[in-house]
Design a protein around this motif. Structure first.
Motif, PDB file in Angstrom:
ATOM      1  N   UNK A  61       0.811  -1.219   0.000  1.00 25.59           N
ATOM      2  CA  UNK A  61       0.000   0.000   0.000  1.00 25.59           C
ATOM      3  C   UNK A  61       0.844   1.268   0.000  1.00 25.59           C
ATOM      4  N   UNK A  62       2.099   1.139   0.479  1.00 30.08           N
ATOM      5  CA  UNK A  62       2.960   2.308   0.620  1.00 30.08           C
ATOM      6  C   UNK A  62       3.817   2.545  -0.619  1.00 30.08           C
ATOM      7  N   UNK A  77      12.612   4.088  -0.474  1.00 33.11           N
ATOM      8  CA  UNK A  77      12.132   2.863  -1.106  1.00 33.11           C
ATOM      9  C   UNK A  77      12.362   1.658  -0.207  1.00 33.11           C
ATOM     10  N   UNK A  78      13.541   1.584   0.395  1.00 29.43           N
ATOM     11  CA  UNK A  78      13.828   0.462   1.284  1.00 29.43           C
ATOM     12  C   UNK A  78      12.961   0.529   2.534  1.00 29.43           C
ATOM     13  N   UNK A  79      12.703   1.743   3.023  1.00 29.57           N
ATOM     14  CA  UNK A  79      11.831   1.882   4.192  1.00 29.57           C
ATOM     15  C   UNK A  79      10.430   1.375   3.874  1.00 29.57           C
ATOM     16  N   UNK A  80       9.955   1.662   2.673  1.00 30.15           N
ATOM     17  CA  UNK A  80       8.630   1.176   2.273  1.00 30.15           C
ATOM     18  C   UNK A  80       8.612  -0.344   2.203  1.00 30.15           C
ATOM     19  N   UNK A  81       9.660  -0.922   1.625  1.00 32.15           N
ATOM     20  CA  UNK A  81       9.738  -2.375   1.511  1.00 32.15           C
ATOM     21  C   UNK A  81       9.783  -3.027   2.888  1.00 32.15           C
ATOM     22  N   UNK A 101      16.102 -11.489   0.794  1.00 27.63           N
ATOM     23  CA  UNK A 101      16.038 -11.531   2.258  1.00 27.63           C
ATOM     24  C   UNK A 101      15.468 -10.220   2.789  1.00 27.63           C
ATOM     25  N   UNK A 102      15.889  -9.095   2.210  1.00 26.39           N
ATOM     26  CA  UNK A 102      15.393  -7.796   2.689  1.00 26.39           C
ATOM     27  C   UNK A 102      13.907  -7.636   2.377  1.00 26.39           C
ATOM     28  N   UNK A 108      16.525  -7.259   9.447  1.00 24.32           N
ATOM     29  CA  UNK A 108      17.295  -7.552   8.229  1.00 24.32           C
ATOM     30  C   UNK A 108      17.521  -6.223   7.530  1.00 24.32           C
ATOM     31  N   UNK A 109      18.774  -5.832   7.434  1.00 22.99           N
ATOM     32  CA  UNK A 109      19.106  -4.483   6.967  1.00 22.99           C
ATOM     33  C   UNK A 109      20.161  -4.530   5.884  1.00 22.99           C
TER      34      UNK A 109
END
Length: 723
Positions: free
Chosen positions: A16-17, A44-48, A311-312, A326-327
C-alpha cells in the motif's frame, strides 16, 4: 477542504505504501530545511521494510497524499527520521495519528521507547513534540552547514519491558517479563557485504560507513561459521583468499546444530524463497543465506546485514516472527546515526569520578544540581533531603568529577513498608553521566548483601541515561514515570534452600515462585510465578535472574564451568577481597556485564546461562580457591586487534595484558553478569575431593558435573542451608 468532508487513511503495509514513495520524496524535498535530505533508495527500502507510514486524504472520488512518517528501529528503540504533513491538509491531526500508529506498532513488538531529533530553532516543531509527550533529555550539534543544535527527545512506550500494563501499583517489582539490556546490538554480516568492501563495488561507500560506525561503538558486527564454509566452496584451488584473513577479525557464531537447522529451514525458507522452496529447487546460495539467517535467529542476535534483495524483501515478516532486523548497509547507517547510547561510557575514564558522603556545607551545590534538573524547591528539602545539616536518618552521597558535583543519591535509614525509597539524580549534560549513574546504583544495591531487598528508585525529571542504566540491572517501570522498582535477591538458590528463600521473597515482595525448584532444561525456559496482584504469569529463568539480580537460580542439571584467574586480575574484576582498597577501583566494577578473556580453545565450554566459578590460582599469592560465581550471557572469539577500550574496561585488563592470555592472537571473550562472591572460599583441597582436578589441571577452563556444582555451592554458601 472542509473538516467534515475530509477522510484520512493511513497506509502501513508495503504493497500500500510503495505507490506513494515518489510523492513522499517530493514532499520531503520541498521542506529540506526541516526534514533534511536522504536519497531515494532510503525511502524505497523503508517502504519495503514497512518502516514508512503514509497518510492519504480521501474526498469524494479523489485520493491525495497528505503526509508521511519515516522511522528506523534498533530493538528495543525506534527513531522518527521524518514526519511531514502536506500544507493543504494541516490542522486535521494527521501528524498525531501517524505518530499514534507508530506507537501502537512498536508497543506491540515490545519496543520500549521512540526517539526523535528536533532542530532547536524550529519552535513549532518543538511545541508539537512536547505536546506528544516526547520530553527533551539532551542536545547535540547538528550538521556543519547550518550550525544547528538538535534537541534529543524521547517517548517511553507502555510495553512489558518498561511499564506495567495490568494496573499494578508502584509496588510491582516483577509484574513483567524483562529481557536483559545489551549496550550494544550485535548484527551478523552476510558474505555479500564483505565483498562490497571492494573499491569498485556499487555499495562500497555504504559498507565503509557501516564498518566506521562499528568502530565508533554504534553496533557490533559478527560472522557466522558459514562465512568460512562459503569461502571454501568458492575458493580457487591453490590461491589464498584474503577475505579469510579479514574474517578472523570478527567474532564467530556457529551455525545451529543439524536438527535445529532443519527445523529453521522449514520455517524461514517459505518466507524468503517461497517459489523455489515450493518447487524444491533451493540453490546452494539459497541454503547458505538460510544458514546465515538461522544463525542470527538461533543465537538471538539483533539481526542480519545483507545486500541480498530477497532476504530484505522478507524483513517485515522476519522481524514480526523472530524479532530480528534484516538491513542493508545503507539502511543500517540511518539507524546508527541515531544510536548515541554508548558515547557516555566510552568518553569517560575511571579516575574522573569519586563517590563520597555529602558533608555539611555542600548542600547548596546539591540544591543547585537538583534545581537545574527541574526538582521543585520544596521537594529538594523534603523528598530529596538536600537541606543543610546532617542526620543519621538518611544516607546521602555525591559523585564528583574533579570538584564539581554531577550526581546525588539519598535513601532513608529505615524502610517504608519493606521498601527502600532511594532518590537519584545525575547531570546528564556531562559525558560520564551513565558512569555516574552506575556508580551510585551499584553502591545502592550493594548496601546490604545479606538479605532480599526491595528498592523504589525515584528519579529527577527526564533522566534518560539513568533510566537506561537502571534497566540494565533489572529495574522495571511503575505507575509513575519518575520511579522504577526492583527486587534484589543477593542469593544463590539451589534445591536445599529454595523453600526458605521462596518464602522470604514472597514475604518481602509478594512475588510467589513455584513451590519446588524446576529442573534445568535450558537458559530461557519459562518459570511460573504469581505477581503481587495475584495474577499468574511466566518469565524465562534468564529474565528472572536479571530482574532479581544479583541472583543465580542453580537448578539441577544446570551446566557450569570452572575458570582460573590470577590474583592481580581477580581483585579488579571480582572485588572479592575484604580489605579496603587504597587505590581507585577498576572501572569494570561499574558494569553489570563484565568480560573474562581466555584461550580460544575454551570457547566451547561457555554456554549461555552456564554457571561460571572463578578459581583464584596460586600466582601472586592467590587464595587457591573458588572465590565467586556468575552467569555466562555470551561468549565469542575476537582477535586482539578487535578488542577495543570498551571491552577492556569491562575486563579490568589493559591492552598490554592480552599477550599474557595464551599465545594465540585470537581470544575467547566471555560476557558474564550476576556476579556473587562466595560466602566462604572453596579451597583447592575441597576441589580435589570433589574430583575437579589437581592444581595444574585448574589452569584452564574445565566443565563441571552437576554433583561438583552442588558440592561447591554447599561449601561456598554454608549459611544458605535450610535450618
Amino acid at each position: 477542504m472542509g473538516t467534515q468532508q475530509l477522510a484520512i487513511e493511513l497506509r502501513l503495509q508495503r504493497q500500500d505504501v510503495l505507490p506513494y514513495v515518489k510523492q513522499v520524496v517530493e514532499a520531503a524535498e520541498s521542506d529540506r530545511a526541516a526534514l533534511g535530505w536522504y536519497p531515494f533508495k532510503v525511502y524505497q527500502e523503508a517502504a519495503i521494510s514497512e518502516r514508512l507510514i503514509v497518510a492519504i486524504a480521501r474526498e469524494a472520488d479523489e485520493i491525495r497524499y497528505a503526509g508521511h512518517l519515516l522511522f528506523a528501529t534498533t530493538f528495543p528503540r525506534g527513531y522518527v527520521m521524518q514526519i511531514h504533513v502536506d500544507a493543504g491538509h494541516r490542522h486535521h491531526g494527521i501528524a498525531k495519528r501517524m505518530l499514534d500508529a507508530l506507537k501502537d506498532q512498536l508497543s506491540a513488538l515490545n519496543y520500549i521507547a521512540i526517539g526523535a531529533r528536533v532542530a532547536e530553532d524550529l519552535r513549532a516543531s518543538q511545541e508539537f513534540w512536547q505536546s506528544q509527550d516526547f520530553y527533551a533529555h539532551g542536545t547535540v550539534p547538528g550538521g556543519k552547514a547550518r550550525g544547528r543544535t538538535l534537541v534529543l527527545r524521547s517517548h517511553e512506550l507502555p510495553t512489558q519491558q518498561l511499564f506495567a500494563t495490568s494496573g499494578l501499583s508502584h509496588r510491582d517489582p516483577l509484574g513483567l517479563a524483562v529481557e536483559p539490556s545489551t549496550a550494544t546490538k550485535l548484527y551478523l554480516l552476510d558474505l555479500n557485504v564483505m565483498f562490497d568492501l571492494g573499491p569498485r563495488r556499487a555499495r562500497h561507500q555504504d559498507v565503509v560507513d557501516l564498518f566506521a560506525l562499528e568502530r565508533l561503538g554504534v553496533c557490533r558486527l559478527a560472522l557466522s561459521t558459514e562465512f568460512d564454509a562459503e569461502l571454501k566452496r568458492s575458493a580457487t584451488s591453490g590461491k589464498t583468499d584474503p577475505m579469510q584473513g579479514l574474517g578472523q577479525v570478527f567474532p564467530k557464531f556457529a551455525v545451529p546444530p543439524d536438527e535445529v537447522m532443519a527445523q529453521l529451514t522449514r520455517e524461514i525458507a517459505p518466507i524468503v524463497f517461497p517459489e523455489r522452496f515450493a518447487a524444491g529447487a533451493l540453490t546452494a546460495n539459497d541454503l547458505s543465506d538460510l544458514r546465515h539467517l538461522a544463525t542470527a535467529i538461533h543465537h538471538k542476535l539483533a539481526g542480519l546485514v545483507t545486500s541480498d534483495g530477497a532476504i530484505r524483501d522478507a524483513s517485515a515478516m522476519l522481524r514480526l516472527r523472530y524479532g530480528i532486523e534484516v538491513l542493508s548497509p545503507s539502511a543500517f547507517k540511518i539507524l546508527g546515526e541515531f544510536d548515541t547510547g554508548l558515547s557516555a561510557i566510552t568518553a569517560s575514564t575511571r579516575d574522573t569520578l569519586e563517590l563520597m558522603e555529602l558533608t555539611p556545607g555542600r548542600e547548596a551545590n546539591v540544591r543547585e544540581l537538583l534545581g537545574s534538573l527541574g526538582v521543585a524547591v520544596a521537594d529538594q528539602s523534603t523528598l530529596w533531603a538536600a537541606d543543610d545539616g546532617s542526620t543519621r536518618a538518611r544516607h546521602r552521597y555525591i559523585v564528583l568529577e574533579g570538584q564539581r558535583i554531577i550526581g546525588y543519591l539519598m535513601w532513608p535509614s529505615s524502610l517504608r513498608g519493606g521498601t527502600c525509597d532511594a532518590f537519584l539524580a545525575v547531570d546528564e549534560h556531562v559525558t560520564c553521566a551513565q558512569d555516574a549513574a552506575r556508580l551510585m546504583i551499584v553502591h545502592l544495591l550493594g548496601r546490604s548483601k545479606e538479605e532480599i531487598q526491595r528498592v523504589r528508585l525515584n528519579l529527577a525529571p527526564q533522566q534518560a541515561s539513568v533510566r537506561a542504566v537502571a534497566l540494565e540491572v533489572g529495574f522495571t517501570g511503575t505507575d509513575k514515570t519518575q520511579a522504577l522498582n526492583k527486587v534484589s535477591l543477593h542469593s544463590v538458590l539451589f534445591p536445599r534452600n529454595w523453600s526458605a528463600l521462596r518464602d522470604k521473597l514472597q514475604a518481602i515482595s509478594e512475588i510467589a515462585l513455584p513451590s519446588s525448584m524446576p529442573v534445568f532444561r535450558e537458559a530461557d525456559q519459562y518459570v511460573d510465578l504469581t505477581r503481587p496482584d495475584g495474577q499468574r504469569t511466566q518469565v524465562t529463568a534468564f529474565a528472572l535472574e536479571t530482574l532479581l539480580s544479583p541472583a543465580l537460580i542453580c537448578m539441577p542439571g544446570r551446566p557450569g564451568v570452572l575458570v582460573p584467574i590470577q590474583r592481580d586480575y581477580a581483585e579488579h574484576l571480582l572485588d572479592h577481597l575484604d580489605q579496603m582498597q587504597l587505590l581507585p577501583q577498576a572501572k569494570a566494577l561499574l558494569y553489570q556485564q563484565r568480560h573474562y578473556l581466555s584461550s580460544p580453545r575454551t570457547l566451547k565450554t561457555f554456554k549461555r546461562g552456564s554457571l561460571m566459578f572463578f578459581y583464584e590460582s596460586t600466582r601472586s599469592k592467590g587464595l587457591k580457591a573458588v572465590v565467586a560465581v556468575a552467569r555466562v550471557t555470551n561468549a565469542y572469539l575476537s582477535a586482539e586487534g578487535a578488542i577495543d577500550k570498551g571491552d577492556l574496561d569491562r575486563s579490568a585488563l589493559e591492552a598490554s595484558d592480552l599477550a599474557a592470555i595464551g599465545k594465540s592472537e585470537i581470544k575467547a571473550v566471555v560476557v558474564f553478569d550476576n556476579l556473587i562472591k562466595m560466602h566462604r572460599s572453596v579451597p583447592l583441597e575441597s576441589l580435589k575431593k570433589f574430583g575437579c582436578g589437581e592444581a595444574t589441571q585448574l589452569l584452564t577452563s574445565r566443565p563441571l558435573t552437576s554433583e561438583q556444582i552442588e558440592n561447591i555451592l554447599l561449601e561456598g554458601f554454608p549459611h544458605e542451608r535450610p535450618a
